[in-house]
Each structure stands twice: as structure tokens, then as C-alpha cells.
Design a protein around this motif. Structure first.
Motif, PDB file in Angstrom:
ATOM      1  N   HIS A  93     -11.464 -50.488 103.945  1.00 32.95           N
ATOM      2  CA  HIS A  93     -11.961 -49.226 103.390  1.00 32.95           C
ATOM      3  C   HIS A  93     -13.471 -49.055 103.556  1.00 32.95           C
ATOM      4  O   HIS A  93     -14.008 -48.016 103.196  1.00 32.95           O
ATOM      5  CB  HIS A  93     -11.654 -49.157 101.891  1.00 32.95           C
ATOM      6  CG  HIS A  93     -10.210 -49.404 101.590  1.00 32.95           C
ATOM      7  ND1 HIS A  93      -9.239 -48.482 101.861  1.00 32.95           N
ATOM      8  CD2 HIS A  93      -9.584 -50.482 101.056  1.00 32.95           C
ATOM      9  CE1 HIS A  93      -8.062 -48.976 101.492  1.00 32.95           C
ATOM     10  NE2 HIS A  93      -8.245 -50.179 101.008  1.00 32.95           N
ATOM     11  N   VAL A  94     -14.151 -50.107 104.005  1.00 29.61           N
ATOM     12  CA  VAL A  94     -15.617 -50.041 104.106  1.00 29.61           C
ATOM     13  C   VAL A  94     -16.054 -50.415 105.525  1.00 29.61           C
ATOM     14  O   VAL A  94     -15.213 -50.700 106.386  1.00 29.61           O
ATOM     15  CB  VAL A  94     -16.303 -50.956 103.043  1.00 29.61           C
ATOM     16  CG1 VAL A  94     -15.927 -50.527 101.632  1.00 29.61           C
ATOM     17  CG2 VAL A  94     -15.977 -52.419 103.266  1.00 29.61           C
ATOM     18  N   ASN A  95     -17.358 -50.424 105.784  1.00 35.10           N
ATOM     19  CA  ASN A  95     -17.831 -50.597 107.167  1.00 35.10           C
ATOM     20  C   ASN A  95     -18.429 -51.971 107.448  1.00 35.10           C
ATOM     21  O   ASN A  95     -19.435 -52.077 108.153  1.00 35.10           O
ATOM     22  CB  ASN A  95     -18.826 -49.483 107.522  1.00 35.10           C
ATOM     23  CG  ASN A  95     -20.104 -49.531 106.682  1.00 35.10           C
ATOM     24  OD1 ASN A  95     -20.111 -50.086 105.586  1.00 35.10           O
ATOM     25  ND2 ASN A  95     -21.169 -48.954 107.189  1.00 35.10           N
ATOM     26  N   VAL A  96     -17.795 -53.027 106.913  1.00 35.78           N
ATOM     27  CA  VAL A  96     -18.206 -54.377 107.345  1.00 35.78           C
ATOM     28  C   VAL A  96     -17.620 -54.557 108.754  1.00 35.78           C
ATOM     29  O   VAL A  96     -16.394 -54.498 108.913  1.00 35.78           O
ATOM     30  CB  VAL A  96     -17.638 -55.478 106.423  1.00 35.78           C
ATOM     31  CG1 VAL A  96     -18.028 -56.861 106.939  1.00 35.78           C
ATOM     32  CG2 VAL A  96     -18.086 -55.286 104.977  1.00 35.78           C
ATOM     33  N   PRO A  97     -18.439 -54.785 109.784  1.00 30.34           N
ATOM     34  CA  PRO A  97     -17.873 -54.978 111.129  1.00 30.34           C
ATOM     35  C   PRO A  97     -16.957 -56.209 111.136  1.00 30.34           C
ATOM     36  O   PRO A  97     -17.230 -57.192 110.441  1.00 30.34           O
ATOM     37  CB  PRO A  97     -19.117 -55.209 112.000  1.00 30.34           C
ATOM     38  CG  PRO A  97     -20.240 -54.582 111.236  1.00 30.34           C
ATOM     39  CD  PRO A  97     -19.912 -54.799 109.797  1.00 30.34           C
ATOM     40  N   SER A  98     -15.878 -56.146 111.917  1.00 33.21           N
ATOM     41  CA  SER A  98     -14.865 -57.205 111.817  1.00 33.21           C
ATOM     42  C   SER A  98     -15.453 -58.593 112.124  1.00 33.21           C
ATOM     43  O   SER A  98     -15.049 -59.578 111.525  1.00 33.21           O
ATOM     44  CB  SER A  98     -13.658 -56.898 112.693  1.00 33.21           C
ATOM     45  OG  SER A  98     -14.084 -56.754 114.016  1.00 33.21           O
ATOM     46  N   GLY A  99     -16.414 -58.661 113.031  1.00 28.95           N
ATOM     47  CA  GLY A  99     -17.016 -59.958 113.357  1.00 28.95           C
ATOM     48  C   GLY A  99     -17.872 -60.529 112.231  1.00 28.95           C
ATOM     49  O   GLY A  99     -18.316 -61.674 112.301  1.00 28.95           O
ATOM     50  N   GLN A 100     -18.101 -59.731 111.198  1.00 27.06           N
ATOM     51  CA  GLN A 100     -18.932 -60.186 110.079  1.00 27.06           C
ATOM     52  C   GLN A 100     -18.102 -60.527 108.833  1.00 27.06           C
ATOM     53  O   GLN A 100     -18.656 -60.767 107.767  1.00 27.06           O
ATOM     54  CB  GLN A 100     -19.981 -59.122 109.753  1.00 27.06           C
ATOM     55  CG  GLN A 100     -21.013 -59.000 110.865  1.00 27.06           C
ATOM     56  CD  GLN A 100     -21.938 -57.801 110.738  1.00 27.06           C
ATOM     57  OE1 GLN A 100     -22.426 -57.316 111.754  1.00 27.06           O
ATOM     58  NE2 GLN A 100     -22.171 -57.308 109.542  1.00 27.06           N
ATOM     59  N   ALA A 101     -16.771 -60.501 108.978  1.00 25.80           N
ATOM     60  CA  ALA A 101     -15.890 -60.869 107.864  1.00 25.80           C
ATOM     61  C   ALA A 101     -15.298 -62.247 108.165  1.00 25.80           C
ATOM     62  O   ALA A 101     -14.687 -62.444 109.216  1.00 25.80           O
ATOM     63  CB  ALA A 101     -14.782 -59.839 107.724  1.00 25.80           C
ATOM     64  N   HIS A 102     -15.520 -63.174 107.278  1.00 25.32           N
ATOM     65  CA  HIS A 102     -15.134 -64.566 107.529  1.00 25.32           C
ATOM     66  C   HIS A 102     -14.172 -65.051 106.458  1.00 25.32           C
ATOM     67  O   HIS A 102     -14.278 -64.659 105.291  1.00 25.32           O
ATOM     68  CB  HIS A 102     -16.376 -65.465 107.518  1.00 25.32           C
ATOM     69  CG  HIS A 102     -17.512 -64.926 108.336  1.00 25.32           C
ATOM     70  ND1 HIS A 102     -17.601 -65.093 109.702  1.00 25.32           N
ATOM     71  CD2 HIS A 102     -18.602 -64.187 107.984  1.00 25.32           C
ATOM     72  CE1 HIS A 102     -18.694 -64.502 110.161  1.00 25.32           C
ATOM     73  NE2 HIS A 102     -19.327 -63.936 109.127  1.00 25.32           N
ATOM     74  N   TRP A 103     -13.255 -65.911 106.851  1.00 25.43           N
ATOM     75  CA  TRP A 103     -12.368 -66.543 105.872  1.00 25.43           C
ATOM     76  C   TRP A 103     -11.951 -67.906 106.404  1.00 25.43           C
ATOM     77  O   TRP A 103     -11.923 -68.125 107.615  1.00 25.43           O
ATOM     78  CB  TRP A 103     -11.148 -65.668 105.586  1.00 25.43           C
ATOM     79  CG  TRP A 103     -10.306 -65.358 106.775  1.00 25.43           C
ATOM     80  CD1 TRP A 103      -9.294 -66.108 107.295  1.00 25.43           C
ATOM     81  CD2 TRP A 103     -10.431 -64.202 107.617  1.00 25.43           C
ATOM     82  NE1 TRP A 103      -8.766 -65.491 108.400  1.00 25.43           N
ATOM     83  CE2 TRP A 103      -9.447 -64.321 108.617  1.00 25.43           C
ATOM     84  CE3 TRP A 103     -11.267 -63.076 107.615  1.00 25.43           C
ATOM     85  CZ2 TRP A 103      -9.279 -63.363 109.619  1.00 25.43           C
ATOM     86  CZ3 TRP A 103     -11.103 -62.136 108.613  1.00 25.43           C
ATOM     87  CH2 TRP A 103     -10.123 -62.275 109.589  1.00 25.43           C
ATOM     88  N   PRO A 104     -11.623 -68.817 105.465  1.00 29.79           N
ATOM     89  CA  PRO A 104     -11.170 -70.129 105.914  1.00 29.79           C
ATOM     90  C   PRO A 104      -9.717 -70.011 106.379  1.00 29.79           C
ATOM     91  O   PRO A 104      -8.905 -69.381 105.702  1.00 29.79           O
ATOM     92  CB  PRO A 104     -11.280 -70.986 104.646  1.00 29.79           C
ATOM     93  CG  PRO A 104     -11.149 -70.020 103.515  1.00 29.79           C
ATOM     94  CD  PRO A 104     -11.657 -68.689 104.004  1.00 29.79           C
ATOM     95  N   SER A 105      -9.416 -70.604 107.513  1.00 25.46           N
ATOM     96  CA  SER A 105      -8.046 -70.522 108.018  1.00 25.46           C
ATOM     97  C   SER A 105      -7.147 -71.488 107.259  1.00 25.46           C
ATOM     98  O   SER A 105      -7.496 -72.649 107.048  1.00 25.46           O
ATOM     99  CB  SER A 105      -8.034 -70.850 109.511  1.00 25.46           C
ATOM    100  OG  SER A 105      -6.697 -71.016 109.918  1.00 25.46           O
ATOM    101  N   GLY A 106      -5.977 -70.997 106.861  1.00 24.21           N
ATOM    102  CA  GLY A 106      -5.005 -71.811 106.129  1.00 24.21           C
ATOM    103  C   GLY A 106      -3.939 -72.411 107.023  1.00 24.21           C
ATOM    104  O   GLY A 106      -2.889 -72.817 106.536  1.00 24.21           O
TER     105      GLY A 106
END
Ligand code: F6R
Length: 247
Positions: A93-106
Motif C-alpha cells: 500500500h506504500v512506496n517502499v521500493p521492493s529492493g528496500q524491503a528485507h526479511w529473513p528467509s524461513g
């Protein structure tokens, strides 16, 4: 420690105040590196942030987000995956570019995933980390007994955490589907964030909040580690604050 306590009338006010906190920090620093929790507690805060973005009040284009934790063994698009939660409640819903969203892989090699994630957090660290709290005092998936200097890693979930994780909106079809393990930022990782925002709502959290803020600093209560941090803001509703001696 420096703790600012804000006690709100109810969940909605907690959510608004939490969004105010993030919005203020974002205006001060458009390149915010932001640690994000999942769960029931922050839903209202995300709704607020999304509404404010839609009204043109906020710009996330230079923000980096870092999810706090993830269930082990789930694909990122599993209905219960935290990666999907953050995507659905916030990122799409917001404009965080996809390359700037991080998560730990499960999935895959846990030690390698943990190293990769710590490297992404990197020496720059996080500007803010937002936390909920478990009824057993956990933060992220750092359960009672977790070392205060732990880095991102593979952990076993407490039985109570697995029970609480199964509810109508959880995305799990059965109680048995809740994973036994997770990957989480460690308490050491969390304590390195420049500022910490802790949120809690409801009577079920009152004991954990009291132990976290006013009890002894002990690994038996992971959130008590926050007493060692220099910049903590606690936003809790009256029900969650009910057992605090110092209100
Ligand atoms: C979620 C997380 C957990 C939750 C905690 C409270 O990413 O790390 O520590 O913050 O279990 O969950 P809720 O908000 O559902 O009560």
C-alpha cells in the motif's frame, strides 16, 4: 535507560500514537531503516501509516524495512508467513521500493540465512525497531532464556507462543500447522537499534509489560533487556498498563 511511557485509552489511540511516532521519525530522516513486527498489535498502526501515505502525508521511497522474524519452513507467500503479512498490511500500500524491503528467509540453510540477514542490517544498523510483546515476555521470537547478546538466528518457539499463534486470522488451518521453529533478529541485534518502540494492548499483556519495564533484568523475561537500552518508547493502552506501579 531512557523510557518514555505513553498510556492510551484504547487500542485505536495506541495505533495512532505509534503511527505518529513513525511519521515523526520519517520526517526527521527520510532514509529511515525500520524494523517491523507482525501480529495483532501493530495492525492498526499499519492501517494508520497506509492512510497517511494515501493522503500524501508520508513518503517511504527512501526507507528500508527489515522484518523482525519469520516462521521456519514457510514459503514467503504462505498465508501465515510474516513476509506476506508485512506485504499485505503495509508494503503493497506504500512506496517502499521492493529492493528496500528485507526479511529473513524461513527456508533453506538457517545459519546462512541468519548471516545474510545480519549482513543486510549491516554496520548501519536500524534507526527504529518496533516490537510487540508475547504474554511470556518474548520479543521477536526470542523466547524466555534467549541470550541478551544473541544475533539473528534459528530458534525454537515456546509452546505458549505456538498456541497464541493459532487464531482465526493467523493463516494456519490447524493448530498443528504452526511451525516449531522460527528465525528471528536476536536480542543483541534488537538492542543495537538507535530507538525502540514497544507496543502492547489488552489485559493479556499487562503482566508481561510490568515484568518487562519494572521487573528484574533477566533472560527469563526477554523484553526486560529493553531496560538496558538508552532510547525506548513504550505505547500501551490502559489495559496493558494496568499492572504498572509507575504510570
Ligand atoms: C511478531 C513478533 C512477536 C509478536 C508478539 C505479540 O513479529 O515478533 O514477538 O510481536 O508475539 O503478538 P501479538 O501482537 O499478535 O499479540
Amino acid at each position: 535507560m531512557f523510557v518514555q511511557r505513553i498510556i492510551t485509552k484504547d487500542y485505536d489511540e495506541m495505533s495512532r500514537r505509534a503511527a505518529d511516532f513513525v511519521a515523526d521519525k520519517l520526517r526527521q530522516n527520510p532514509e529511515l531503516r525500520l524494523g517491523l513486527p507482525t501480529g495483532n498489535t501493530p495492525r492498526g498502526m499499519y492501517e494508520q501509516l497506509v492512510e497517511r501515505y494515501a493522503r500524501g502525508e508520508l513518503d517511504f521511497s527512501r526507507v528500508h524495512t527489515f522484518n523482525l522474524d519469520e516462521y521456519w519452513g514457510l514459503e514467503p507467500d504462505h498465508p501465515a508467513a510474516f513476509a506476506r503479512y508485512i506485504q499485505n498490511h503495509f508494503l503493497r500500500h506504500v512506496n517502499v521500493p521492493s529492493g528496500q524491503a528485507h526479511w529473513p528467509s524461513g527456508k533453506g540453510d538457517a545459519a546462512e540465512n541468519a548471516r545474510t540477514y545480519e549482513a543486510r542490517i549491516g554496520s548501519e544498523g536500524l534507526d527504529i525497531i518496533i516490537l510487540g510483546i508475547g504474554v511470556n515476555g518474548h520479543i521477536g521470537f526470542n523466547e524466555p532464556g534467549a541470550a541478551f547478546d544473541a544475533r539473528t538466528g534459528f530458534v525454537q518457539l515456546a509452546e505458549r507462543t505456538r498456541q497464541d499463534a493459532f487464531h482465526p486470522r493467523s493463516g494456519f488451518a490447524t493448530r498443528e500447522d504452526v511451525p516449531i521453529h522460527g528465525i528471528t533478529m536476536g536480542i543483541g541485534t534488537i538492542l543495537e537499534a538507535k530507538s525502540i518502540l514497544l507496543l502492547a494492548s489488552g489485559a493479556s499483556k499487562a503482566k508481561a509489560i510490568q515484568r518487562a519495564l519494572e521487573g528484574p533484568v533477566t533472560e527469563e523475561v526477554p523484553a526486560s533487556a529493553l531496560q538496558r537500552h538508552g532510547d525506548v518508547t513504550v505505547i500501551v493502552d490502559e489495559a496493558a498498563a494496568a499492572r504498572l506501579a509507575d504510570k
